[in-house]
Design a protein around this motif. Structure first.
Motif, short mmCIF file in Angstrom:
data_model
loop_
_atom_site.label_atom_id
_atom_site.label_comp_id
_atom_site.label_asym_id
_atom_site.label_seq_id
_atom_site.Cartn_x
_atom_site.Cartn_y
_atom_site.Cartn_z
N LEU A 242 -4.34 -9.03 -3.93
CA LEU A 242 -3.55 -8.58 -2.78
C LEU A 242 -3.52 -7.06 -2.69
N MET A 243 -3.43 -6.39 -3.84
CA MET A 243 -3.40 -4.93 -3.84
C MET A 243 -4.73 -4.35 -3.37
N THR A 244 -5.82 -4.97 -3.77
CA THR A 244 -7.13 -4.51 -3.32
C THR A 244 -7.30 -4.70 -1.81
N THR A 245 -6.81 -5.82 -1.30
CA THR A 245 -6.88 -6.05 0.14
C THR A 245 -6.08 -5.01 0.91
N LEU A 246 -4.88 -4.69 0.44
CA LEU A 246 -4.07 -3.67 1.08
C LEU A 246 -4.73 -2.29 1.00
N ALA A 247 -5.40 -2.02 -0.12
CA ALA A 247 -6.09 -0.74 -0.27
C ALA A 247 -7.22 -0.59 0.73
N VAL A 248 -8.01 -1.65 0.89
CA VAL A 248 -9.12 -1.60 1.84
C VAL A 248 -8.60 -1.46 3.27
N VAL A 249 -7.54 -2.17 3.59
CA VAL A 249 -6.97 -2.09 4.94
C VAL A 249 -6.41 -0.71 5.21
N SER A 250 -5.73 -0.11 4.23
CA SER A 250 -5.11 1.20 4.44
C SER A 250 -6.14 2.30 4.67
N VAL A 251 -7.25 2.26 3.94
CA VAL A 251 -8.26 3.31 4.13
C VAL A 251 -9.10 3.09 5.39
N CYS A 252 -9.08 1.87 5.92
CA CYS A 252 -9.84 1.59 7.15
C CYS A 252 -9.01 1.81 8.41
N LEU A 253 -7.74 2.20 8.26
CA LEU A 253 -6.90 2.40 9.44
C LEU A 253 -7.41 3.54 10.31
N GLN A 254 -7.76 4.66 9.68
CA GLN A 254 -8.20 5.83 10.45
C GLN A 254 -9.51 5.57 11.20
N PRO A 255 -10.56 5.03 10.56
CA PRO A 255 -11.77 4.71 11.34
C PRO A 255 -11.54 3.67 12.42
N CYS A 256 -10.70 2.67 12.14
CA CYS A 256 -10.41 1.66 13.17
C CYS A 256 -9.66 2.26 14.34
N LEU A 257 -8.76 3.20 14.06
CA LEU A 257 -8.04 3.87 15.14
C LEU A 257 -9.00 4.67 16.01
N PHE A 258 -10.01 5.27 15.41
CA PHE A 258 -11.01 6.00 16.17
C PHE A 258 -11.80 5.05 17.09
N ILE A 259 -12.17 3.89 16.57
CA ILE A 259 -12.92 2.92 17.38
C ILE A 259 -12.07 2.42 18.53
N VAL A 260 -10.79 2.17 18.27
CA VAL A 260 -9.89 1.70 19.32
C VAL A 260 -9.69 2.78 20.37
N ASP A 261 -9.60 4.04 19.93
CA ASP A 261 -9.44 5.14 20.87
C ASP A 261 -10.67 5.29 21.76
N ILE A 262 -11.85 5.15 21.17
CA ILE A 262 -13.08 5.23 21.97
C ILE A 262 -13.17 4.06 22.95
N ALA A 263 -12.67 2.90 22.54
CA ALA A 263 -12.72 1.72 23.41
C ALA A 263 -11.74 1.78 24.56
N ASN A 264 -10.93 2.85 24.64
CA ASN A 264 -10.00 3.05 25.75
C ASN A 264 -8.96 1.93 25.81
N PHE A 265 -8.46 1.57 24.63
CA PHE A 265 -7.44 0.53 24.55
C PHE A 265 -6.07 1.16 24.85
N TRP A 266 -4.98 0.37 24.77
CA TRP A 266 -3.68 0.87 25.18
C TRP A 266 -3.07 1.86 24.19
#
Length: 320
Positions: A242-266
């Motif tokens: 569970l800790m490893t899963t949370l670690a991977v999710v936490s470090v992927c937040l910033q790149p995912c936010l960039f993809i969502v921003d480029i996709a012109n989401f809300w």
């Protein structure tokens, strides 16, 4: 005229399609149609409230984790101090922000009978207190992330090289971000303000790309170490999976936010709200994950025949 406008735009019994039909029947101009198209979910106040409230809850939980976690010998006192200051500043900043936004919504409702999300975004961008506290909190969280990367390497040379490269990139990014955020446009002519706005727009894009690059490199380093230590990371004992899963999710937040921003989401134009949350999560969760990983590594080394690996350069040049 004011009564007709209020009945057109703020009548709760009519939906968005009905308003568009009425605007077509009345032969409204393109400007009015653009205003009608803006009456959707992503232009309302709810995405802002959801985003800031979620960010505040996540930051408060991580702050509580930092303070209740037992002190271990693996974590330096400087790292723990940076975690304390960074999480406290981020929590206070978001808590103050959401209080000020609710007051703004209340004033808008009392005066205009409606709430505007654009004014809230303008307030977030121009609030000096929010920007200064966010600047300090993110700087401390980035320092913790740099120390987290250094803890993944065992040789002194690798630690020093990581520290030099990471600190250089961090200073460049923080300096450019400070110029974009705190520059004063007062006392300039109209032409100078126009040139300055164009320059700041280009510089802001460069700063945003540097932020995404740093976050992506940090995520790749953590994911690579997860792949190398997959037998320990996905161990069922001590909640390491569970800790490893949370670690991977936490470090992927910033790149995912960039993809969502480029996709012109809300969530576009709300990156300034999510950035403190991403920084705190990437620092605190990875800090705890590395502690657990080092504990399992030492336990496995103690059970093996060869024991702990020893490097000559570490014995000759001990860190002070």
């Amino acid at each position: 005229i004011q009564r007709k406008r209020s009945s057109l735009f703020f009548n709760p019994t009519e939906n968005h399609s009905t308003l568009q039909k009425r605007s077509t029947d009345l032969s409204f101009d393109k400007h009015t149609m653009s205003i009608l198209n803006m009456h959707s979910f992503k232009y309302s106040i709810y995405p802002i409230l959801y985003s800031i409230t979620t960010s505040l809850i996540v930051v408060l939980v991580l702050t509580l984790v930092v303070f209740i976690k037992p002190r271990g010998r693996q974590t330096k006192s400087s790292t723990r101090l940076l975690l304390y200051l960074g999480t406290i500043l981020a929590s206070i900043n978001l808590l103050r922000l959401i209080i000020m936004i609710f007051k703004m919504f209340q004033n808008q409702h009392n005066v205009l009978g409606a709430s505007s999300s654009s004014e809230v975004l303008a307030y977030i961008l121009n609030d000096s207190f929010f920007n200064v506290v966010q600047y300090l909190a993110e700087f401390m969280c980035y320092l913790v992330q740099l120390q987290n990367i250094m803890r993944l390497y065992h040789r002194i040379t690798e630690k020093r090289l990581t520290f030099c490269i990471g600190l250089t990139l961090l200073i460049i990014y923080e300096a450019l971000w400070g110029v974009c955020t705190f520059i004063n446009e007062g006392g300039l002519t109209v032409e100078e303000n126009t040139k300055l706005e164009k320059s700041m727009g280009l510089l802001s894009a460069v700063v945003y790309l540097i932020r995404i690059s740093i976050g992506t490199c940090y995520a790749l380093i953590i994911i690579t170490n997860v792949a190398v230590n997959r037998q320990l990371c996905f161990h069922n004992n001590n909640g390491m999976f569970l800790m490893t899963t949370l670690a991977v999710v936490s470090v992927c937040l910033q790149p995912c936010l960039f993809i969502v921003d480029i996709a012109n989401f809300w969530v576009e134009h709300l990156s300034m709200v999510f950035n403190p949350t991403c920084s705190v999560a990437s620092a605190v969760v990875i800090w705890d994950w590395i502690d657990r990983l080092h504990f399992l590594q030492k336990k496995r080394q103690a059970q093996s025949i060869l024991g702990r690996p020893v490097y000559i350069e570490n014995e000759m040049d001990e860190p002070r």
